[in-house]
Design an enzyme around this catalytic site. Structure first.
Site, PDB file in Angstrom:
ATOM      1  N   ARG A 105       0.870  -1.184   0.000  1.00  0.00           N
ATOM      2  CA  ARG A 105       0.000   0.000   0.000  1.00  0.00           C
ATOM      3  C   ARG A 105       0.903   1.229   0.000  1.00  0.00           C
ATOM      4  O   ARG A 105       2.117   1.100   0.028  1.00  0.00           O
ATOM      5  CB  ARG A 105      -0.952   0.000   1.193  1.00  0.00           C
ATOM      6  CG  ARG A 105      -0.258   0.050   2.536  1.00  0.00           C
ATOM      7  CD  ARG A 105      -1.273   0.178   3.684  1.00  0.00           C
ATOM      8  NE  ARG A 105      -0.593   0.042   4.966  1.00  0.00           N
ATOM      9  CZ  ARG A 105      -1.200   0.023   6.136  1.00  0.00           C
ATOM     10  NH1 ARG A 105      -2.514   0.123   6.207  1.00  0.00           N
ATOM     11  NH2 ARG A 105      -0.517  -0.109   7.254  1.00  0.00           N
ATOM     12  N   GLU A 144      -3.289   7.338   7.884  1.00  0.00           N
ATOM     13  CA  GLU A 144      -1.974   7.585   8.470  1.00  0.00           C
ATOM     14  C   GLU A 144      -1.047   8.272   7.472  1.00  0.00           C
ATOM     15  O   GLU A 144       0.016   7.747   7.127  1.00  0.00           O
ATOM     16  CB  GLU A 144      -1.348   6.277   8.967  1.00  0.00           C
ATOM     17  CG  GLU A 144      -2.085   5.681  10.149  1.00  0.00           C
ATOM     18  CD  GLU A 144      -1.403   4.458  10.739  1.00  0.00           C
ATOM     19  OE1 GLU A 144      -0.620   3.812  10.022  1.00  0.00           O
ATOM     20  OE2 GLU A 144      -1.656   4.146  11.903  1.00  0.00           O
ATOM     21  N   CYS A 153       8.386  11.372  -2.050  1.00  0.00           N
ATOM     22  CA  CYS A 153       8.823  10.762  -3.285  1.00  0.00           C
ATOM     23  C   CYS A 153       9.803  11.728  -3.962  1.00  0.00           C
ATOM     24  O   CYS A 153       9.700  12.932  -3.773  1.00  0.00           O
ATOM     25  CB  CYS A 153       7.555  10.501  -4.104  1.00  0.00           C
ATOM     26  SG  CYS A 153       7.683  10.372  -5.851  1.00  0.00           S
ATOM     27  N   CYS A 155      10.347  11.844  -7.365  1.00  0.00           N
ATOM     28  CA  CYS A 155      10.121  11.781  -8.811  1.00  0.00           C
ATOM     29  C   CYS A 155      10.159  13.187  -9.430  1.00  0.00           C
ATOM     30  O   CYS A 155      10.271  14.183  -8.732  1.00  0.00           O
ATOM     31  CB  CYS A 155       8.776  11.118  -9.101  1.00  0.00           C
ATOM     32  SG  CYS A 155       7.376  12.197  -8.770  1.00  0.00           S
ATOM     33  N   GLU A 305      -7.733   4.053  16.000  1.00  0.00           N
ATOM     34  CA  GLU A 305      -7.326   2.644  16.019  1.00  0.00           C
ATOM     35  C   GLU A 305      -6.688   2.376  17.378  1.00  0.00           C
ATOM     36  O   GLU A 305      -5.632   2.934  17.687  1.00  0.00           O
ATOM     37  CB  GLU A 305      -6.307   2.347  14.904  1.00  0.00           C
ATOM     38  CG  GLU A 305      -6.859   2.549  13.509  1.00  0.00           C
ATOM     39  CD  GLU A 305      -5.839   2.235  12.403  1.00  0.00           C
ATOM     40  OE1 GLU A 305      -4.830   1.560  12.683  1.00  0.00           O
ATOM     41  OE2 GLU A 305      -6.058   2.689  11.273  1.00  0.00           O
ATOM     42  N   TRP A 313       2.553  -8.556  11.358  1.00  0.00           N
ATOM     43  CA  TRP A 313       2.495  -8.821   9.909  1.00  0.00           C
ATOM     44  C   TRP A 313       3.212 -10.171   9.734  1.00  0.00           C
ATOM     45  O   TRP A 313       2.597 -11.216   9.813  1.00  0.00           O
ATOM     46  CB  TRP A 313       3.187  -7.704   9.120  1.00  0.00           C
ATOM     47  CG  TRP A 313       2.379  -6.434   8.995  1.00  0.00           C
ATOM     48  CD1 TRP A 313       1.234  -6.112   9.679  1.00  0.00           C
ATOM     49  CD2 TRP A 313       2.650  -5.342   8.122  1.00  0.00           C
ATOM     50  NE1 TRP A 313       0.791  -4.880   9.272  1.00  0.00           N
ATOM     51  CE2 TRP A 313       1.626  -4.384   8.319  1.00  0.00           C
ATOM     52  CE3 TRP A 313       3.652  -5.060   7.178  1.00  0.00           C
ATOM     53  CZ2 TRP A 313       1.590  -3.165   7.610  1.00  0.00           C
ATOM     54  CZ3 TRP A 313       3.609  -3.860   6.477  1.00  0.00           C
ATOM     55  CH2 TRP A 313       2.584  -2.933   6.695  1.00  0.00           C
TER      56      TRP A 313
END
Ligand code: GAL
Length: 666
Positions: A105, A144, A153, A155, A305, A313
């Site tokens: 994700r 989040e 990023c 780019c 949460e 995980w």
């Protein structure tokens, strides 16, 4: 809003026939709200412009029939494969120029114009469809923000946005050259087009460029949020927007993000996969995150949460002990949460988070965790309701700044010098004494506090220096640490002897310092010797009095901690990183000097918190240890609820109440 507890729910992970059972079980527990859909893009738009909102309508309807309202998330943290196939440049690029691909994700570049158009299309349709639904009470944008985006990023689209940001800030390239100090290593630019994001270099970085990059990156994410919040507000006026934040995470400046929200939310996971600390230690870390979140808008908040079971995980955390989940939830309530939403309803059978356990196990059959959380909800809903909107009352505050943190991350000095650990050392000492403490930005009103701790004020401006001085003149007790007044806001060193703009206020100079690499230093305070690490400022007092001096190295006898009286207040300067015992000693002195109060003396691992309610003041005693604990409670505190057993059982919570509306801090 009669909502005290909720759960994060993913109906799309389960057969339609199960939804009714889930909703009935939720209602039985006391769940009044769910958050849904923040990762459901593919299920809601399986191909461009074809929206399949019906299944979510149905889920909302079933839940509403059980008295459960809905918060909907926009799914921009997980664009589906068909979007990526169509516009592969949406995938972000890391510092080394590598693309991060689809399959997890957060595989999105937040500046990419094609991605913005996909989001515009989706969010517009989503808001138009669900906005009128009375059971959709609010929104969460993305998930989040900043999580997994650290450093991303780099780019070309982000490079261009960075240049625009710099043009707006500096207007002309000469100003940028001067303020970035580009004479060093021939880094001068003839125009903005030559500027790159700080991609992987052969060696070294320009600290001023890096600081601007981090600020830009945070601003981009805040703007990414605003891009969506405008669409939502326009389509569905009157519904709140909140965001689930991550405590001490710092990719986004949460003070800025909070401005775009009706209220902030926190994701509270005390025991992560790698957590090995003792429970009582988790109590203080959890408290720090909650105080920080409350400080973002200086108002009460939600937990969006809350850990409900084992997290995991690939690897897994330990199982929360019986009572521990309830303890964490009540800690959040004590420190300002109006609603606690648990993550997640049921452990998923598939996907990355198979082992991030929910209230229900994989089997969907209620067990110990379900029963514990149900008891919590049923017993404490009235308490949560009477606290809604109320705040803890603090006379002490710690200044927390993303700019200072960024600058220290860029040049940490000592590899173990971490911004958070420096302020947490003070926070923990106050926590151990149950001193209510706010975490505040440097733009907050300081005059509300008797004691203000301002660690690592590394970047300084004349305005901020003046504000600190006014605070002290007005009677405040202020604490500065090493590495204060070192640089200006552009990350350029001051020519003045340290602590630069604050030297006069502190009544001292630091002409020499020592970075404690592979060594520690000793500090003598009265008869006691403390070991300190990381850093040693060698203080030359010029008006300040010595509180403690070094007792080792070539600087034995040189002041390490000083205090200067100034106006009606005092300013302390602490030239070294404080160990826990030194922080405790200092804290005792600071409470005496400032008059800031503590709630109660408690044994180690028992936390005392106080929060204003609508009809009185509530006191929480939270036992973070695996042992029963005895606490002497003031006679004026009346037990809230059925009983307040003494000793407090392992992981138990006792709640008391007094009639007065302003907490008495003694
Ligand atoms: C949070 C996140 C959730 C889920 C959870 C468990 O950080 O917001 O979407 O991933 O962690 O990993």
């Amino acid at each position: 809003m009669n909502i005290q507890f909720g759960v994060d729910y993913y109906p799309e992970h389960w057969p339609r026939e199960r939804w009714e059972t889930d909703a009935a079980m939720m209602e039985e527990m006391g769940i009044r709200v769910v958050r849904m859909a923040e990762f459901s893009w593919f299920k809601l738009e399986p191909e461009k412009g074809r929206f399949t909102f019906e299944w979510l309508d149905e889920a909302i309807r079933i839940l509403a029939a059980h008295g459960i309202e809905t918060i909907l998330g926009t799914p921009s943290a997980a664009p589906p494969a068909w979007i990526i196939r169509q516009d592969p440049d949406i995938q972000p690029v890391d510092r080394e120029g590598r693309r991060r691909h689809f399959g997890g994700r957060h595989h999105d570049c937040q500046s990419n114009p094609a991605y913005r158009e996909h989001i515009r299309r989706y969010v517009t349709a989503f808001a138009a469809h669900f906005g009128p639904n009375p059971h959709v009470i609010g929104w969460q944008i993305d998930n989040e923000l900043g999580n997994s985006h650290a450093e991303l990023c780099f780019c070309e689209s982000c490079a261009e946005r960075f240049r625009e940001w710099l043009r707006a800030k500096y207007s002309d390239i000469e100003t940028l050259n001067r303020r970035w100090g580009t004479d060093f290593w021939s880094q001068g630019y003839t125009c903005f087009e030559e500027i790159q994001p700080p991609r992987l270099t052969a060696t070294g970085v320009n600290p001023s460029q890096m600081l601007d990059w981090k600020r830009f990156h945070s601003d981009l994410i805040v703007e990414f949020h605003r891009f969506q919040s405008r669409i939502l507000h326009a389509a569905a006026p009157g519904k709140f927007i909140t965001h689930n934040m991550m405590g001490l995470a710092d990719t986004v400046n949460y003070y800025d993000l909070a401005e775009d929200l009706e209220f902030v939310s926190q994701d509270q996971y005390p025991v992560m996969q790698k957590t090995t600390e003792l429970p009582r230690y988790l109590g203080s870390r959890g408290a720090a995150a909650l105080d920080l979140i409350r400080g973002l808008k200086q108002q009460s908040f939600w937990i969006m949460e809350q850990q409900s079971s084992i997290s995991g995980w690939g690897e897994m955390s330990r199982m929360p002990r019986p009572g521990e989940v309830k303890l964490w939830a009540l800690q959040s309530v004590a420190r300002g949460a109006d609603t606690v939403v648990f993550f997640r309803w049921r452990s998923c059978l598939f996907g990355t988070e198979q082992y991030w356990h929910g209230i229900l196990p994989h089997s969907g059959r209620p067990g110990r965790t379900w029963a514990e959380i149900r008891d919590l909800m049923q017993q404490y809903a009235p308490l949560v309701e009477s606290l809604r909107g109320g705040m803890p009352v603090s006379e002490a505050a710690i200044v927390y700044s993303y700019d200072q943190k960024y600058a220290m991350q860029i040049q940490p000095h000592h590899p173990d010098l971490k911004y958070d650990e420096i302020w947490l050392a003070y926070y923990m000492a106050l926590y151990r004494k149950n001193v209510p403490t706010d975490i505040i930005p440097d733009r907050a009103d300081f005059s509300r506090y008797k004691l203000l701790i301002a660690p690592l004020q590394y970047l300084m401006t004349p305005e901020l220096a003046r504000k600190y001085e006014e605070y002290v003149q007005g009677g405040g007790t202020l604490v500065f640490t090493m590495r204060t007044g070192v640089k200006d806001r552009d990350n350029i060193c001051t020519e003045e002897p340290l602590p630069g703009l604050l030297a006069e206020l502190c009544g001292l100079h630091v002409y020499e310092y020592d970075c404690l690499r592979g060594m520690s230093a000793e500090v003598r305070w009265g008869e006691d010797i403390y070991t300190t690490e990381l850093w040693a400022d060698l203080i030359t007092p010029e008006g300040a009095e010595t509180v403690a001096a070094y007792a080792s190295e070539y600087y034995a006898g040189v002041p390490a901690i000083t205090c200067r009286r100034c106006g009606k207040g005092r300013v302390y300067y602490v030239g070294t990183a404080v160990s826990a015992d030194l922080a405790d000693r200092l804290c005792t002195e600071l409470l005496e000097a400032s008059g800031a109060g503590s709630i109660l003396d408690t044994p180690e691992g028992v936390e005392a918190v106080c929060r204003q309610g609508r009809d009185g003041t509530y006191y929480f005693l939270l036992n973070h240890t695996e042992r029963p604990q005895n606490v002497e409670v003031p006679a004026s505190w009346k037990p809230w609820g059925e009983h307040a057993p003494m000793p407090i059982p392992p992981f138990g919570v006792n709640v008391y109440r007094t009639d007065d509306l302003f907490a008495k801090i003694t």
